[in-house]
Design a protein around this motif. Structure first.
Motif, PDB file in Angstrom:
ATOM      1  N   GLY A   1      21.906   2.951   1.051  1.00 35.85           N
ATOM      2  CA  GLY A   1      21.216   1.727   1.443  1.00 35.85           C
ATOM      3  C   GLY A   1      19.736   1.918   1.695  1.00 35.85           C
ATOM      4  O   GLY A   1      19.089   1.074   2.325  1.00 35.85           O
ATOM      5  N   ILE A   2      19.176   3.032   1.205  1.00 35.67           N
ATOM      6  CA  ILE A   2      17.746   3.309   1.403  1.00 35.67           C
ATOM      7  C   ILE A   2      16.947   2.607   0.305  1.00 35.67           C
ATOM      8  O   ILE A   2      17.146   2.867  -0.881  1.00 35.67           O
ATOM      9  N   THR A   3      16.049   1.711   0.713  1.00 35.01           N
ATOM     10  CA  THR A   3      15.154   1.062  -0.243  1.00 35.01           C
ATOM     11  C   THR A   3      13.950   1.958  -0.487  1.00 35.01           C
ATOM     12  O   THR A   3      13.634   2.829   0.327  1.00 35.01           O
ATOM     13  N   SER A   4      13.260   1.735  -1.617  1.00 32.03           N
ATOM     14  CA  SER A   4      12.181   2.671  -1.961  1.00 32.03           C
ATOM     15  C   SER A   4      11.132   2.017  -2.849  1.00 32.03           C
ATOM     16  O   SER A   4      11.401   1.031  -3.537  1.00 32.03           O
ATOM     17  N   ASN A   5       9.941   2.580  -2.807  1.00 29.52           N
ATOM     18  CA  ASN A   5       8.867   2.305  -3.761  1.00 29.52           C
ATOM     19  C   ASN A   5       8.300   3.639  -4.217  1.00 29.52           C
ATOM     20  O   ASN A   5       8.313   4.624  -3.461  1.00 29.52           O
ATOM     21  N   LEU A   6       7.793   3.672  -5.458  1.00 34.00           N
ATOM     22  CA  LEU A   6       7.283   4.913  -6.047  1.00 34.00           C
ATOM     23  C   LEU A   6       5.785   4.789  -6.293  1.00 34.00           C
ATOM     24  O   LEU A   6       5.316   3.783  -6.825  1.00 34.00           O
ATOM     25  N   ILE A   7       5.054   5.822  -5.892  1.00 28.54           N
ATOM     26  CA  ILE A   7       3.591   5.859  -6.022  1.00 28.54           C
ATOM     27  C   ILE A   7       3.195   7.055  -6.873  1.00 28.54           C
ATOM     28  O   ILE A   7       3.615   8.186  -6.603  1.00 28.54           O
ATOM     29  N   MET A   8       2.402   6.809  -7.897  1.00 26.67           N
ATOM     30  CA  MET A   8       1.931   7.869  -8.797  1.00 26.67           C
ATOM     31  C   MET A   8       0.555   8.349  -8.334  1.00 26.67           C
ATOM     32  O   MET A   8      -0.380   7.558  -8.256  1.00 26.67           O
ATOM     33  N   SER A   9       0.447   9.631  -8.030  1.00 23.83           N
ATOM     34  CA  SER A   9      -0.837  10.168  -7.562  1.00 23.83           C
ATOM     35  C   SER A   9      -1.592  10.877  -8.675  1.00 23.83           C
ATOM     36  O   SER A   9      -1.002  11.571  -9.506  1.00 23.83           O
ATOM     37  N   PHE A  10      -2.906  10.691  -8.655  1.00 26.51           N
ATOM     38  CA  PHE A  10      -3.797  11.481  -9.508  1.00 26.51           C
ATOM     39  C   PHE A  10      -4.227  12.723  -8.730  1.00 26.51           C
ATOM     40  O   PHE A  10      -4.471  12.652  -7.522  1.00 26.51           O
ATOM     41  N   LEU A  11      -4.301  13.859  -9.422  1.00 28.17           N
ATOM     42  CA  LEU A  11      -4.775  15.095  -8.795  1.00 28.17           C
ATOM     43  C   LEU A  11      -6.302  15.099  -8.837  1.00 28.17           C
ATOM     44  O   LEU A  11      -6.909  15.136  -9.910  1.00 28.17           O
ATOM     45  N   ARG A  12      -6.906  15.089  -7.663  1.00 26.92           N
ATOM     46  CA  ARG A  12      -8.350  14.865  -7.604  1.00 26.92           C
ATOM     47  C   ARG A  12      -9.165  16.079  -8.065  1.00 26.92           C
ATOM     48  O   ARG A  12     -10.350  15.944  -8.349  1.00 26.92           O
ATOM     49  N   HIS A  13      -8.541  17.266  -8.123  1.00 25.04           N
ATOM     50  CA  HIS A  13      -9.288  18.427  -8.614  1.00 25.04           C
ATOM     51  C   HIS A  13      -9.386  18.422 -10.141  1.00 25.04           C
ATOM     52  O   HIS A  13     -10.124  19.218 -10.717  1.00 25.04           O
ATOM     53  N   LEU A  14      -8.619  17.518 -10.781  1.00 27.06           N
ATOM     54  CA  LEU A  14      -8.730  17.366 -12.231  1.00 27.06           C
ATOM     55  C   LEU A  14      -9.752  16.276 -12.557  1.00 27.06           C
ATOM     56  O   LEU A  14     -10.282  15.616 -11.673  1.00 27.06           O
ATOM     57  N   SER A  15     -10.023  16.071 -13.842  1.00 27.24           N
ATOM     58  CA  SER A  15     -11.126  15.197 -14.250  1.00 27.24           C
ATOM     59  C   SER A  15     -10.746  13.716 -14.240  1.00 27.24           C
ATOM     60  O   SER A  15      -9.571  13.345 -14.237  1.00 27.24           O
ATOM     61  N   GLU A  16     -11.781  12.889 -14.271  1.00 23.81           N
ATOM     62  CA  GLU A  16     -11.587  11.450 -14.416  1.00 23.81           C
ATOM     63  C   GLU A  16     -10.869  11.139 -15.731  1.00 23.81           C
ATOM     64  O   GLU A  16      -9.970  10.298 -15.771  1.00 23.81           O
ATOM     65  N   ASP A  17     -11.243  11.831 -16.795  1.00 20.50           N
ATOM     66  CA  ASP A  17     -10.598  11.615 -18.094  1.00 20.50           C
ATOM     67  C   ASP A  17      -9.094  11.896 -18.010  1.00 20.50           C
ATOM     68  O   ASP A  17      -8.287  11.160 -18.598  1.00 20.50           O
ATOM     69  N   ALA A  18      -8.735  12.968 -17.309  1.00 19.04           N
ATOM     70  CA  ALA A  18      -7.313  13.316 -17.168  1.00 19.04           C
ATOM     71  C   ALA A  18      -6.568  12.221 -16.402  1.00 19.04           C
ATOM     72  O   ALA A  18      -5.425  11.891 -16.721  1.00 19.04           O
ATOM     73  N   ALA A  19      -7.235  11.650 -15.389  1.00 23.58           N
ATOM     74  CA  ALA A  19      -6.612  10.562 -14.625  1.00 23.58           C
ATOM     75  C   ALA A  19      -6.420   9.327 -15.498  1.00 23.58           C
ATOM     76  O   ALA A  19      -5.368   8.669 -15.441  1.00 23.58           O
ATOM     77  N   PHE A  20      -7.422   9.001 -16.318  1.00 26.80           N
ATOM     78  CA  PHE A  20      -7.286   7.862 -17.231  1.00 26.80           C
ATOM     79  C   PHE A  20      -6.112   8.076 -18.197  1.00 26.80           C
ATOM     80  O   PHE A  20      -5.350   7.147 -18.481  1.00 26.80           O
ATOM     81  N   ALA A  21      -5.959   9.312 -18.684  1.00 32.60           N
ATOM     82  CA  ALA A  21      -4.866   9.611 -19.610  1.00 32.60           C
ATOM     83  C   ALA A  21      -3.515   9.435 -18.923  1.00 32.60           C
ATOM     84  O   ALA A  21      -2.556   8.908 -19.520  1.00 32.60           O
ATOM     85  N   THR A  22      -3.432   9.863 -17.670  1.00 32.36           N
ATOM     86  CA  THR A  22      -2.184   9.723 -16.923  1.00 32.36           C
ATOM     87  C   THR A  22      -1.878   8.253 -16.645  1.00 32.36           C
ATOM     88  O   THR A  22      -0.718   7.822 -16.733  1.00 32.36           O
TER      89      THR A  22
END
Length: 335
Positions: free
Chosen positions: A131-152
């Protein structure tokens, strides 16, 4: 068990700041390494547990990413997530909002689909069984590049129905929120909510950037915001929630004495502080242990404990109807 400890253990709770990879217990890491024939530099579970000792964020991140190496198949991500949900059921946590770090897996050749399939299948089973409700959050790794975050972000778009928000984690210093302002603008335009780690290691200015540039809906950590009176006033007036992680702060030496932990002061200043475990397998405690640590160290009252739990429900990304149902459960318990 004393009365307050019993009160905490039986109280309904929500967890809003949990890295699912950080719930990888030594026993499971060892079992997955054997199952997947992954070489790890440990001969026993005890050696793994000994390696979970560190004194700063970078030392922790080093073993954290090493631990990820055993996660290869969909079933691994399922087992990891379901083990966490089982623990939460035992601790009377009724709603969770968990982070996952796709770049920590896709950079190792694991597909985005594999990761999210295992996690979301476990979340579905957690709802059905516990009976546990949930939400999922996708994190970007900040030590990687902006381009890598856009790709993810692009990889995540087909799974928009399973991911409620984007976040920002990993080593804070030298990687200000402003580095990802354009990525977050794009994510917001795609309908995602936003959160970001700020003010754990980084200065109050990082908190301001998270608010002004990333337009976050909730702030992860935020401890160092207390160094800026104007910022404290702004956070109190806006009632943007802070997902505070007491044992994490202590283990990473952001707080050297739990009696000096700022969470009680946050409440006194009118901030919407919540209690969370961050990376519990590495930091020595899940939700109840975090509540216990601050209750004992800061002499919290039942009213303060209930206030923190209520903040957790109010700060969740659930609908107003769902929030009210959870708060009603808490109020009935408190009465």
């Amino acid at each position: 068990m004393d009365d307050l400890k019993k009160f905490i253990w039986n109280m309904p709770k929500a967890e809003l700041h949990l890295h699912i990879e950080g719930s990888l217990e030594p026993e499971l890491m060892f079992a997955l390494a054997r199952r997947n024939k992954v070489e790890i530099p440990f001969a026993t579970v005890e050696e793994v547990r000994d390696a979970y000792q560190f004194s700063n964020l970078q030392d922790f991140l080093d073993i954290y990413y090493q631990g990820m190496s055993v996660l290869l198949e969909e079933q691994d991500f399922y087992d990891l997530t379901f083990a966490y949900l089982t623990k939460m059921h035992e601790q009377n946590v009724i709603h969770v909002e968990i982070f996952f770090d796709p770049q920590g897996h896709t950079d190792r050749g694991i597909t985005f689909a594999t990761v999210i399939a295992g996690i979301t299948r476990a979340l579905s089973d957690g709802l059905e069984k516990y009976g546990i409700t949930s939400n999922l959050i996708m994190s970007f790794l900040r030590h990687l590049s902006e381009d890598a975050a856009f790709a993810t972000l692009a990889e995540a778009l087909p799974y928009r129905d399973r991911i409620i928000a984007v976040g920002l984690d990993s080593s804070e210093m030298g990687h200000p929120p402003s580095k990802f302002a354009r990525v977050f603008e794009k994510a917001k335009a795609e309908g995602f909510l936003a959160v970001a780690h700020a003010g754990e290691e980084g200065p109050p200015e990082y908190v301001c950037e998270a608010l002004d540039l990333l337009k976050v809906d909730r702030l992860d950590h935020g401890n160092r915001a207390l160094e800026d009176a104007a910022l404290v006033m702004r956070l109190a007036e806006s009632q943007i929630a802070l997902t505070v992680c007491p044992l994490s702060n202590y283990k990473l030496a952001g707080v050297t004495d739990m009696r000096a932990h700022p969470i009680k002061k946050m409440l006194e200043l009118g901030l919407k502080a919540t209690v969370n475990s961050d990376d519990p397998a590495y930091f020595g405690g899940y939700m109840n242990e975090n509540f216990e640590a601050i209750t004992e160290s800061l002499n919290l009252t039942k009213e303060e404990i209930l206030n923190l739990a209520r903040n957790g429900f109010e700060a969740s990304f659930c609908s107003d109807t769902e929030k009210q149902a959870m708060i009603s459960r808490l109020e009935a318990y408190g009465a």
